[in-house]
Design an enzyme around this catalytic site. Structure first.
Site, PDB file in Angstrom:
ATOM      1  N   HIS A  62       0.867  -1.191   0.000  1.00  0.00           N
ATOM      2  CA  HIS A  62       0.000   0.000   0.000  1.00  0.00           C
ATOM      3  C   HIS A  62       0.894   1.228   0.000  1.00  0.00           C
ATOM      4  CE1 HIS A  62      -4.000   1.889   1.528  1.00  0.00           C
ATOM      5  NE2 HIS A  62      -3.338   2.718   0.738  1.00  0.00           N
ATOM      6  N   HIS A  64       1.622   4.935  -2.233  1.00  0.00           N
ATOM      7  CA  HIS A  64       1.149   5.899  -3.243  1.00  0.00           C
ATOM      8  C   HIS A  64       2.259   6.774  -3.822  1.00  0.00           C
ATOM      9  CE1 HIS A  64      -3.172   5.250  -2.499  1.00  0.00           C
ATOM     10  NE2 HIS A  64      -2.862   5.170  -1.223  1.00  0.00           N
ATOM     11  N   GLN A 144      -9.738  10.403  -0.124  1.00  0.00           N
ATOM     12  CA  GLN A 144     -10.043  10.161  -1.535  1.00  0.00           C
ATOM     13  C   GLN A 144     -11.093  11.176  -1.989  1.00  0.00           C
ATOM     14  OE1 GLN A 144      -8.810   7.372  -3.368  1.00  0.00           O
ATOM     15  NE2 GLN A 144      -7.761   6.323  -1.717  1.00  0.00           N
ATOM     16  N   ARG A 227     -23.084  -2.614  20.360  1.00  0.00           N
ATOM     17  CA  ARG A 227     -24.358  -2.951  19.715  1.00  0.00           C
ATOM     18  C   ARG A 227     -24.251  -2.930  18.195  1.00  0.00           C
ATOM     19  NH1 ARG A 227     -26.319   0.776  23.593  1.00  0.00           N
ATOM     20  NH2 ARG A 227     -27.104  -0.295  25.459  1.00  0.00           N
ATOM     21  N   ASP A 274       1.057   3.274   3.421  1.00  0.00           N
ATOM     22  CA  ASP A 274       0.097   4.219   2.835  1.00  0.00           C
ATOM     23  C   ASP A 274       0.808   5.549   2.577  1.00  0.00           C
ATOM     24  OD1 ASP A 274      -2.242   5.252   1.816  1.00  0.00           O
ATOM     25  OD2 ASP A 274      -3.258   5.459   3.744  1.00  0.00           O
ATOM     26  N   LEU A 307      -6.711  12.968   7.778  1.00  0.00           N
ATOM     27  CA  LEU A 307      -5.423  12.355   7.425  1.00  0.00           C
ATOM     28  C   LEU A 307      -5.433  11.954   5.954  1.00  0.00           C
ATOM     29  CD1 LEU A 307      -4.758  10.129  10.566  1.00  0.00           C
ATOM     30  CD2 LEU A 307      -3.265  11.961   9.741  1.00  0.00           C
ATOM     31  N   GLY A 309      -3.157   9.789   3.904  1.00  0.00           N
ATOM     32  CA  GLY A 309      -2.005   8.905   3.815  1.00  0.00           C
ATOM     33  C   GLY A 309      -1.033   9.193   4.944  1.00  0.00           C
TER      34      GLY A 309
END
Length: 383
Positions: A62, A64, A144, A227, A274, A307, A309
């Site tokens: 991962h 970029h 994104q 829950r 990332d 955040l 990356g």
């Protein structure tokens, strides 16, 4: 033929002493160090690692970008440059990870990645691509760009099944379950769950359809509630799902590292970065597509504070994870070498220093600083 000697060798889950590692493009032998004086080994190019650790090279699935270089660029030289830069972190291979963008931009990036796939870049090997988007939830885009999120399309993917190794998808979006089933039945691509607003039940349906991985676990997914267990609960209770972790102590509080270790086990944890293009650059504002991101104090964020990356180096992630858990050195290195290789189905040739596997090697000091890095038998970095 080359040889690394005068160091400890990480072989499977053991640390071997008094041995030497012999390799060309593949790992050929592990011999007793005293054998190096024999005539049979006189031809070797012998490299003294001065007591440091001879380890499998790291694999980042991962990733970029780095130091201004962007995977989304259509310029092959950008990818070559970033592949060369990250070798100083002990990284020997990577999945070039795209982000959500107009489809023509993603297609251009994938075509460039295809040209460099498994080629000698004089840096880390570009194994293929990880598609992080555009098949995500618009409700959980993270950093994104939500305006480019589109419904999943197997027809579109067909053109890239030769070089995409992983896809991140939100399993609850319309058409996702059918898409996941087609990908898992017709290709060898690993399907990962991320940027998702799925309920616990929807996440389990995704896992049943074929999801086997969770992208940057805890981040950009429904959290654990007693829950409403959410995606986090579904992943923690599913033995067949591996977790990515960005171990920068920012994306996930380090107090949760031991919990992950207890619930998922060493075999199901994959350390990633990332890492994005501004990583490794001075603090400041940088443009990514048509958006601005700011790097400050090791954090990279959108103007609204989201955040975007990380600036994490993978070898630093090893150090962080070990610091906050009781992991041994072999265990923490496994999470960034053999485990990612298994995740994308390349453990038959990558991820460990077993005989016959690719000679992807990193030599680390006691603090996980890379001393030298070897990719497919070629020395690509030396401190």
């Amino acid at each position: 033929m080359n040889c690394l000697y005068n160091g400890s060798i990480l072989y499977k889950d053991q640390i071997l002493e008094g041995k030497a590692l012999v390799f060309d493009a593949k790992i050929r032998e592990i011999i007793d160090q005293h054998q190096l004086s024999n005539d049979a080994y006189a031809h070797l190019n012998k490299i003294d690692v001065e007591g440091n650790l001879i380890s499998p090279g790291l694999m980042d699935i991962h990733f970029h970008g780095y130091q201004g270089y962007d995977v989304m660029s259509s310029d092959p030289q950008e990818l070559i440059s970033l592949a060369q830069k990250i070798t100083k972190n002990g990284v020997t291979s990577l999945l070039a990870t795209t982000n959500t963008a107009p489809l023509p931009s993603i297609e251009s990036a994938l075509n460039t990645i295809r040209k460099l796939k498994n080629k000698n870049t004089e840096g880390a090997e570009i194994l293929g691509a990880h598609l992080e988007g555009p098949f995500l939830s618009p409700l959980v885009p993270g950093a994104q760009d939500p305006k480019f999120i589109v419904p999943p399309s197997f027809e579109w993917l067909k053109s890239y099944t030769d070089m995409v190794y992983m896809i991140t998808i939100a399993p609850e979006v319309p058409g996702a379950l059918s898409f996941i089933q087609q990908v898992c039945s017709k290709t060898n691509i690993t399907v990962s769950m991320g940027h998702t607003n799925a309920t616990y039940e929807e996440a389990l349906l995704g896992i049943e359809a074929g999801v086997s991985h969770a992208t940057h676990f805890f981040n950009a997914m429904t959290s654990l509630h007693h829950r409403k267990p959410g995606v986090v609960g579904a992943v923690l209770t599913s033995d067949n799902v591996k977790c990515e972790l960005i171990a920068d102590t920012i994306h996930v509080h380090p107090g949760l590292y031991p919990l992950l270790l207890k619930t998922k086990g060493i075999e199901n944890l994959v350390l990633v970065t990332d890492c994005v293009p501004p990583a490794g650059l001075p603090d400041g504002k940088y443009q990514k597509g048509d958006r601005w991101i700011e790097t400050k104090d090791g954090q990279i964020r959108l103007p609204d504070g989201t955040l975007s990356g990380s600036s994490l180096l993978l070898n630093q992630g090893l150090k962080n994870f070990q610091k906050h858990t009781n992991c041994s050195i072999p265990e923490v290195i496994q999470m960034a070498s053999l485990n990612p290789a298994k995740t994308i189905g390349l453990d038959n040739k990558k991820g460990s220093l077993e005989i016959g596997k690719d000679a992807d090697i990193a030599v680390f000091d006691i603090n996980f600083n890379a001393i030298l890095t070897v990719v497919n038998g070629n020395l690509v970095y030396k401190k």
